[in-house]
Design an enzyme around this catalytic site. Sequence first.
Site, short mmCIF file in Angstrom:
data_model
loop_
_atom_site.label_atom_id
_atom_site.label_comp_id
_atom_site.label_asym_id
_atom_site.label_seq_id
_atom_site.Cartn_x
_atom_site.Cartn_y
_atom_site.Cartn_z
N GLY A 1 0.80 -1.53 -0.27
CA GLY A 1 -0.05 0.53 -0.22
C GLY A 1 0.77 0.99 0.08
N HIS B 1 2.23 4.89 -4.92
CA HIS B 1 3.05 5.57 -5.86
C HIS B 1 3.47 5.72 -7.34
CE1 HIS B 1 7.36 3.66 -5.12
NE2 HIS B 1 6.50 3.44 -3.93
N GLU B 2 3.51 6.46 -8.05
CA GLU B 2 4.32 5.66 -9.31
C GLU B 2 4.73 5.09 -9.38
OE1 GLU B 2 3.00 6.67 -12.42
OE2 GLU B 2 1.53 8.08 -11.43
N HIS C 1 4.50 1.85 -7.80
CA HIS C 1 3.42 1.04 -7.98
C HIS C 1 2.75 0.84 -9.02
CE1 HIS C 1 3.99 1.52 -3.37
NE2 HIS C 1 4.70 0.12 -3.66
N GLN D 1 7.94 -8.99 7.91
CA GLN D 1 9.46 -8.68 7.18
C GLN D 1 9.93 -6.83 8.22
OE1 GLN D 1 7.36 -7.87 3.89
NE2 GLN D 1 8.34 -6.78 3.31
N GLY E 1 9.14 -4.30 -8.71
CA GLY E 1 10.60 -3.08 -9.04
C GLY E 1 11.49 -3.04 -9.14
N LYS F 1 13.32 -1.11 -7.75
CA LYS F 1 14.55 -0.54 -6.47
C LYS F 1 14.43 -1.75 -5.55
CE LYS F 1 12.36 1.70 -3.51
NZ LYS F 1 13.24 1.49 -2.42
N GLN G 1 15.72 -7.76 -3.14
CA GLN G 1 14.15 -8.96 -3.45
C GLN G 1 13.54 -9.18 -4.42
OE1 GLN G 1 10.43 -7.14 -1.02
NE2 GLN G 1 10.01 -6.27 -3.44
N VAL H 1 10.61 4.09 -10.89
CA VAL H 1 10.76 5.52 -11.10
C VAL H 1 10.71 6.47 -10.19
CG1 VAL H 1 8.02 6.85 -11.01
CG2 VAL H 1 7.94 3.56 -12.29
O1 PAF Z 1 8.05 -5.00 -2.08
C1 PAF Z 1 7.32 -4.89 -1.07
O2 PAF Z 1 6.29 -3.61 -1.23
C2 PAF Z 1 6.80 -5.76 -0.36
O3 PAF Z 1 8.46 -6.46 0.22
C3 PAF Z 1 6.33 -7.12 -0.99
C4 PAF Z 1 6.48 -8.10 -1.94
C5 PAF Z 1 5.16 -6.35 -1.26
C6 PAF Z 1 5.89 -8.29 0.41
O4 PAF Z 1 5.33 -7.92 1.67
#
Ligand code: PAF
Length: 289
Positions: free
Chosen positions: A37, A40-41, A43, A67, A153, A155, A159, A182
């Site tokens: 959530g 921003h641009e 996402h 996390q 993304g 960035k 991950q 972005v």
């Molecule tokens: O990159 C994120 O926003 C989070 O690490 C993800 C992949 C949604 C997992 O909670």
Amino acid sequence: MNAPNGLQVVRSCVEAHTAVRSAQRQGLRVGLVPTMGALHEGHLSLVRRSRSDCGFTAVSIFVNPTQFAPHEDLAAYPRTLEQDLAKLRRLGVDLVFAPASGEMYPPGSTTFVDPPQVAATLEGERRPEHFRGVATIVLKLFQVLPADIAYFGHKDYQQTLVIRHMVQDLLAPIEIEVCPTVREADGLALSSRNVYLSAAERQRALAISRSLRHAQQSFIAGMRSAAELKHQMRSILEAAGLPEIDYLAVVDAHTLQEVAQAQEGVVVLIAARVGATRLIDNTVLRQQP
Ligand code: PAF
């Protein structure tokens, strides 16, 4: 919950699973954009990409507690569900899955994904439980929303590698697409955590992308010594008042192992603190960017 213009917002795993399967039964390719959530641009660029590739786009919004370390910003993490839904509605998203914590971690759940080797370094060294939490929630989301393709993304470069390896190792039947970072016009990489920055901190934070651009230009000009690239970048960061550099690394794009000599395709990654806010960014060194 059903929104008037067709965006379906669901809270339960069963409803989310049913919606994805029903789209697939209609012959639609399903794209998934997992998010926490505070959209921003960055996402929204993933959403647009999914909308152009797929007949049905699902977005998950879940601030995943596992996390975050106990001292990190779980409680303060921005939660802007209504604004997020408005943005997604405007983009024509089909499904939003916004579960409560107990839906994703049923009481008594003790099973976690042991993340792949690429999780051990960089972020993994500084945030030891982080990728265990990311890998676990992403695999859960892939089970609940069995999409054909998921978008992440660049960035969060490490991950993306963790997720790619997990998908490959655990035979998850989903394609992974990584989309470009972005940036604001002045170079700052978009991040949900940018809202924590004061105006002065935001100004200082620009040194992060500036130092990455400097590395890119030096590489094009022929510099190959990783030590020298890092030295110059560190000077830029320190001169801008960012002495708290968690890491500054020049690594192989696949293994994330440090390299002594930069070559086409190596990745430069930074994590630095700007006041109380920890930001990450990266760039892939190219002769012709
Ligand atoms: O990159 C994120 O926003 C989070 O690490 C993800 C992949 C949604 C997992 O909670």
